[in-house]
Write an enzyme that holds these catalytic residues in place. Structure first.
Site, mmCIF file in Angstrom:
data_model
loop_
_atom_site.group_PDB
_atom_site.id
_atom_site.type_symbol
_atom_site.label_atom_id
_atom_site.label_comp_id
_atom_site.label_asym_id
_atom_site.label_seq_id
_atom_site.Cartn_x
_atom_site.Cartn_y
_atom_site.Cartn_z
ATOM 1 N N LYS A 260 0.864 -1.170 0.000
ATOM 2 C CA LYS A 260 0.000 0.000 0.000
ATOM 3 C C LYS A 260 0.909 1.231 0.000
ATOM 4 O O LYS A 260 1.794 1.322 0.848
ATOM 5 C CB LYS A 260 -0.846 -0.028 1.277
ATOM 6 C CG LYS A 260 -2.267 0.334 1.053
ATOM 7 C CD LYS A 260 -3.149 -0.041 2.214
ATOM 8 C CE LYS A 260 -4.534 0.501 1.943
ATOM 9 N NZ LYS A 260 -5.557 -0.082 2.751
ATOM 10 N N GLU B 51 -19.764 -6.160 9.606
ATOM 11 C CA GLU B 51 -20.795 -5.442 10.357
ATOM 12 C C GLU B 51 -21.859 -6.391 10.903
ATOM 13 O O GLU B 51 -22.343 -6.218 12.021
ATOM 14 C CB GLU B 51 -21.445 -4.367 9.466
ATOM 15 C CG GLU B 51 -20.555 -3.154 9.183
ATOM 16 C CD GLU B 51 -19.511 -3.385 8.096
ATOM 17 O OE1 GLU B 51 -19.543 -4.456 7.437
ATOM 18 O OE2 GLU B 51 -18.653 -2.506 7.911
ATOM 19 N N ARG C 196 -25.718 -2.848 6.134
ATOM 20 C CA ARG C 196 -25.305 -4.225 5.894
ATOM 21 C C ARG C 196 -25.863 -5.166 6.975
ATOM 22 O O ARG C 196 -26.142 -6.327 6.729
ATOM 23 C CB ARG C 196 -23.778 -4.208 5.918
ATOM 24 C CG ARG C 196 -22.992 -5.393 5.521
ATOM 25 C CD ARG C 196 -23.355 -6.008 4.240
ATOM 26 N NE ARG C 196 -22.900 -5.427 3.005
ATOM 27 C CZ ARG C 196 -21.647 -5.405 2.559
ATOM 28 N NH1 ARG C 196 -20.664 -5.858 3.283
ATOM 29 N NH2 ARG C 196 -21.373 -4.905 1.390
#
Ligand SMILES: Cc1ncc(C[n+]2csc(CCOP(=O)(O)OP(=O)(O)O)c2C)c(N)n1
Length: 655
Positions: free
Chosen positions: A295, A382, A410
């Site tokens: 990253k 979630e 979600r």
């Protein structure tokens, strides 16, 4: 820089490598002014180039998980000239968007959807007998999401032709957490990786294009080592972790799901990536290619601070520095939430805090730092997080679940079935309730009042400022029902936060300014949450123009304060409700329902978001002005109702 994907195909490997350099420069310099998801995109430069070299969009389909890493793909698919408008008003969206380009085959913004969507495309292709390649690109953190596994469970008996690319950089937004991240690390660092290389060689020998495949296999074997040194991962020799987890890092997880595993591959080695993708194209088995990337690759500042550079606002391209917060800037709502969590946890043994992969974004990092033993990060999960909290609540804990309003969608059934139905005292802190302007419709949290108000047992609140947020959180710890607190993104109002939060009365509104009974037209402004400040400003203007204005902070959207609403409903000539939420089913709707039951006949003008998905923009204020959630529109609507034509403002949203 190339004009389109067909141009990528014509370039030689050295030219592609040069292109990768140009793209990195454009990412670093082009995003400096407006910000964006810099780190993830720097990590997929070679992958995106290789994908476009080997496959042909729009015929072939790329499905990007979350799709925050789709900037390079945008640069390669004819959008380079608009690139610097990304996340700005009328500019490119920060995510894949089907309406933006035929090369964006599937939109996203929430994590964990790529494998399912790609599999659906593959199934449709098989059904219609065509030959498109479908490639799902998903991160190591996306793999902590249950939907990814639901999809993998289905791959083998759905199709024979499916390519998954696991882009593993070890980071979610923060460091990736949980057993899956440990598992992936073992796959990478396992001392037996050479054995895996052998397995891979045997595996590819079985394919018809064996010659090519074998050549590639040898390249890949070199690539393994390259990958290991390239990303600097330390091999581990232990087969049992300190937490007791075992396993030897074999690709059994994917193989048992019926997907051939290939990797790990250095995700910055362009020739290797290209060969591997060429090979994947020939496979008549579902295949998952595990690539290792960094990253922030190519940008020192982003490599040093992967979490900060996952997604950020403006920065100095030369140094990576971000502007210091101006003295006197109010605190961020998320920080007040996190700091209050710490205060509450210190006083109350049963309070614990939970985040779903967003320790910084939600401010839960304050609890992580102060009281790590009371803090849980469940990963991008979630649904699990909400049920996990419900389980805790049955054992006497008071979990504070901090999840953005839009991501909480979600877990809707979990809120219904596991929390509300059992009336469990879980406390939900819903950050980003309102707009997330730069991100756009995937991230705007403007539906939660409607989606929660219909469930029995719910107590739902919206603070008008940061001090009230702390009071509401404290109050929630004393309520034996599910509680939901919604508050917006960004800086709070700048009111002092008391050292110790106070109890507030459940279901009680606050009358901030009563009627003066001075003979003026009586207007009652009910300003919820951040719209309370707008109501107050509109009130000042209306009073200056001779109106008699009351301002009420409703605080609760469930239960709403029936007595106060009725009183002002009967007294006023006009009621105005203001909410940072869709009008359908929102707070204003709750007021209308109440007035209908109470037979209060006064007209209610509702100000809020219309029945459409709201686009992204540079600032929230631009969108609020455009859609009429503004002081000017509030004043204009009131005046128009009374036939007062002195207002110059054009009405938004009808009279
Ligand atoms: C349902 C949902 N929860 C949380 C998020 C916030 N989020 C955006 S990107 C991200 C991390 C993604 O990590 P990974 O999949 O590994 O991709 P990377 O950024 O490392 O390339 C998270 C948690 C989200 N987009 N959707």
């Amino acid at each position: 820089m190339v004009d389109g994907p067909e141009h990528v195909k014509k370039l030689t490997v050295p030219q592609l490598q040069e292109l990768a350099g140009e793209i990195r420069t454009e990412l670093i310099e082009g995003l400096a002014k407006g910000g964006g998801h810099l780190g993830p995109n720097l990590g997929v430069v070679e992958l995106s180039i290789a994908l476009h070299k080997v496959f042909t969009t729009p015929k072939d389909k790329f499905v990007w998980d979350v799709s925050h890493q789709v900037y390079v793909h945008k640069l390669l698919t004819g959008r380079k000239n608009r690139f610097r408008t990304i996340r700005q008003t009328d500019g490119l969206n920060g995510f894949a968007l089907r309406t933006e380009s035929e090369h964006d085959s599937f939109g996203a913004g929430h994590a964990g959807t790529a494998l399912s969507a790609a599999l659906g495309m593959a199934a449709a292709r098989d059904k219609r007998g065509t030959d498109e390649n479908v490639v799902a690109i998903f991160g190591d953190a996306a793999l902590t999401n249950g939907i990814s596994f639901e999809a993998m469970n289905n791959v083998a008996h759905t199709t024979k032709k499916f390519i998954g690319i696991l882009n593993d950089n070890e980071w979610s937004i923060a460091k990736n957490v949980g057993a899956i991240s440990g598992y992936l690390n073992k796959l990478i660092t396992n001392p037996r990786y050479n054995q895996l290389a052998k397995d891979f060689e045997n595996f590819v020998r079985r394919f018809p294009k064996g010659e090519l495949a074998l050549k590639l296999a040898h390249r890949a074997e070199g690539g393994f080592k390259g990958a290991l040194t390239g990303v600097g991962l330390k091999p581990t020799t232990s087969l049992v972790e300190s937490d007791g987890r075992g396993g030897q890092g074999s690709p059994v997880l994917f193989e048992e799901m019926g997907m051939r595993y290939l990797g790990p591959i250095d995700g910055h080695d362009l020739p290797l990536l290209i060969s591997t993708l060429e090979f994947a194209k020939t496979c008549d088995h579902p295949i998952v290619i595990h690539i290792l990337t960094q990253k922030g690759k190519g940008y020192e500042a982003a490599l040093k601070q992967p979490e900060k550079f996952h997604g950020l606002g403006p920065y100095n391209a030369a140094t990576g520095e971000t502007p210091a917060t101006k003295p006197g800037t109010p605190p961020m709502y998320q920080d007040v939430m996190g700091q209050t969590c710490v205060k509450l946890a210190k006083k109350n043994q049963s309070v614990v805090g939970l985040t779903a992969a967003m320790p910084s974004g939600t401010g839960m990092k304050h609890l992580e730092k102060a009281m790590p033993e009371r803090y849980y990060d469940v990963g991008i999960a979630e649904e699990h997080g909400v049920i996990f909290a419900a389980g805790m609540a049955t054992m006497g804990l008071r979990p504070i679940v901090a999840i953005y309003s839009s991501f909480l969608q979600r877990a809707y059934d979990c809120i219904h079935h596991d929390v509300c139905l059992q009336d469990l005292p879980v406390i939900f802190c819903m950050d980003r309730a309102g707009l997330s302007a730069n991100d756009g419709p995937t991230h705007h949290g403007i539906f939660d009042i409607s989606y929660l108000r219909c469930f029995p047992n719910v107590i739902a609140m919206a603070p008008a400022n940061e001090d009230e947020l702390a009071d509401m959180m404290f109050t929630a710890t004393t309520i034996n029902h599910p509680t939901f607190i919604r508050y917006p993104r960004g800086a709070a109002e700048g009111v002092p936060v008391k050292d110790e939060p106070a109890l507030i009365e459940v279901g009680k509104a606050v009358v901030q300014q009563n009627f003066a009974n001075n003979g003026g037209r009586k207007v009652a402004l009910f300003g919820l949450g951040p719209m309370n400040a707008i109501a107050k400003k509109a009130a000042a203007q209306l009073v200056a123009d001779g109106y008699d204005v009351a301002v009420i902070n409703p605080r609760f959207t469930k239960p709403i304060d029936a007595a106060v609403h009725e009183q002002f409903g009967r007294e006023a000539d006009l009621v105005v409700t203001l909410e940072d939420h869709v009008l359908i089913g929102g707070y204003g709707s709750a007021v209308l329902e109440l007035f209908s039951e109470q037979a209060v006949k006064t007209t209610v003008v509702r100000i809020g978001w219309p029945d459409q998905f709201i686009e992204h923009a540079t600032t929230q204020d631009e969108l609020r002005n455009k859609y009429g959630l503004s002081v000017a529109n509030t004043v204009a609507k009131v005046k128009s109702y009374f036939g007062d034509t002195t207002s110059a403002t054009k009405l938004v949203g009808g009279a």
